[in-house]
Design an enzyme around this catalytic site. Sequence first.
Site, short mmCIF file in Angstrom:
data_model
loop_
_atom_site.label_atom_id
_atom_site.label_comp_id
_atom_site.label_asym_id
_atom_site.label_seq_id
_atom_site.Cartn_x
_atom_site.Cartn_y
_atom_site.Cartn_z
N ARG A 1 0.80 -1.23 0.00
CA ARG A 1 0.00 0.00 0.00
C ARG A 1 0.83 1.27 0.00
O ARG A 1 0.35 2.33 -0.37
CB ARG A 1 -1.00 -0.05 1.16
CG ARG A 1 -2.09 -1.10 0.92
CD ARG A 1 -2.93 -1.32 2.13
NE ARG A 1 -2.68 -2.61 2.77
CZ ARG A 1 -3.02 -2.91 4.01
NH1 ARG A 1 -3.62 -2.02 4.76
NH2 ARG A 1 -2.76 -4.11 4.50
N GLU B 1 2.07 -9.72 14.10
CA GLU B 1 1.27 -10.24 15.21
C GLU B 1 1.38 -11.77 15.28
O GLU B 1 1.51 -12.35 16.34
CB GLU B 1 -0.19 -9.82 15.04
CG GLU B 1 -0.54 -8.64 15.91
CD GLU B 1 -1.98 -8.21 15.73
OE1 GLU B 1 -2.35 -7.87 14.59
OE2 GLU B 1 -2.71 -8.21 16.73
O1 LIG Z 1 2.78 -1.51 11.85
P1 LIG Z 1 2.64 -2.95 11.46
O2 LIG Z 1 2.09 -3.80 12.57
O3 LIG Z 1 3.94 -3.51 10.93
O4 LIG Z 1 1.55 -3.05 10.32
C1 LIG Z 1 1.46 -2.15 9.26
C2 LIG Z 1 1.63 -2.85 7.92
O5 LIG Z 1 0.55 -3.79 7.73
C3 LIG Z 1 -0.02 -3.56 6.45
O6 LIG Z 1 0.65 -4.25 5.46
P2 LIG Z 1 0.55 -5.85 5.33
O7 LIG Z 1 1.69 -6.47 6.10
O8 LIG Z 1 -0.83 -6.30 5.67
O9 LIG Z 1 0.88 -6.07 3.81
P3 LIG Z 1 0.11 -5.63 2.46
O10 LIG Z 1 0.23 -4.12 2.33
O11 LIG Z 1 0.92 -6.33 1.41
O12 LIG Z 1 -1.31 -6.09 2.54
C4 LIG Z 1 0.15 -2.08 6.25
O13 LIG Z 1 0.01 -1.72 4.87
C5 LIG Z 1 1.53 -1.83 6.78
O14 LIG Z 1 2.54 -2.06 5.83
N1 LIG Z 2 -6.02 -2.63 11.32
C1 LIG Z 2 -5.38 -2.64 10.14
N2 LIG Z 2 -5.99 -2.20 9.02
C2 LIG Z 2 -5.33 -2.22 7.84
N3 LIG Z 2 -4.09 -2.66 7.69
C3 LIG Z 2 -3.44 -3.11 8.78
N4 LIG Z 2 -2.18 -3.59 8.96
C4 LIG Z 2 -2.03 -3.88 10.26
N5 LIG Z 2 -3.16 -3.62 10.96
C5 LIG Z 2 -4.05 -3.12 10.05
#
Ligand SMILES: O=P(O)(O)OC[C@H]1O[C@H](OP(=O)(O)OP(=O)(O)O)[C@H](O)[C@@H]1O
Ligand SMILES: Nc1ncnc2[nH]cnc12
Length: 212
Positions: free
Chosen positions: A98, A135
Amino acid sequence: MGEEENNNSTSKNSRGCDDDVMVESPAPAKENGRAADPRLQGISDAIRVVPHFPKPGIMFNDITALLLRPAVFKDAVDMFVERYRGMGIAAVAGIEARGFIFGPAIALAIGAKFIPLRKPKKLPGEVISETYVLEYGTDCLEMHVGATEPGERVVVVDDLVATGGTLSAAIKLLERAGADVVECACLIGLPKYKNFYKLNGIPVYILVESRK
Ligand SMILES: O=P(O)(O)OC[C@H]1O[C@H](OP(=O)(O)OP(=O)(O)O)[C@H](O)[C@@H]1O
Ligand SMILES: Nc1ncnc2[nH]cnc12
């Protein structure tokens, strides 16, 4: 970035940024005697909160709803551009996936290069890697060797910070390559981490708190 634009301004640090917690909360309308940026409410309202996704108990902050509203999408990008323009930022590093939505638009607008920080085995050629704890389980970010030069001022961009594990890995990768990480920038920060927004000594700038 002008003083007038920053409603939650504290002291300026050596990086030229405001120190510690920097949450551009959409409410209240007035903070520190100054009006909050009116764009924040629209940004907050455009983020869809989906309960129990992708697993029970998670309130998922879905930025795809905001992307369907070009004026609001532009407001979010503009707020980051206004903050980082003129700060000598050489690179914007976006976190897969993202961070790839917002990072390139910010990079182009401020005249910086864009560095993709990718999940494992996506980048060809020589990479450096950082594993981080989620997590449940672990994940990893990779960056091309040579993507940044020692001393370059870099901003890291992602949609959301929750535990901060992903941003911390990004900071470590860039600092291993000698970059000067000026700040991390996210649209959303979860409220329960409100006092946690300084990672590895690097400020994290947040536009809005999660609405749930
Ligand atoms: O602060 P944190 O606990 O590390 O979480 C935040 C991360 O989680 C989500 O990505 P995700 O790992 O879900 O990957 P994605 O964007 O590929 O769906 C979000 O876009 C951040 O990169
Ligand atoms: N609550 C949340 N919503 C969207 N992205 C996430 N990545 C980690 N926690 C999230």
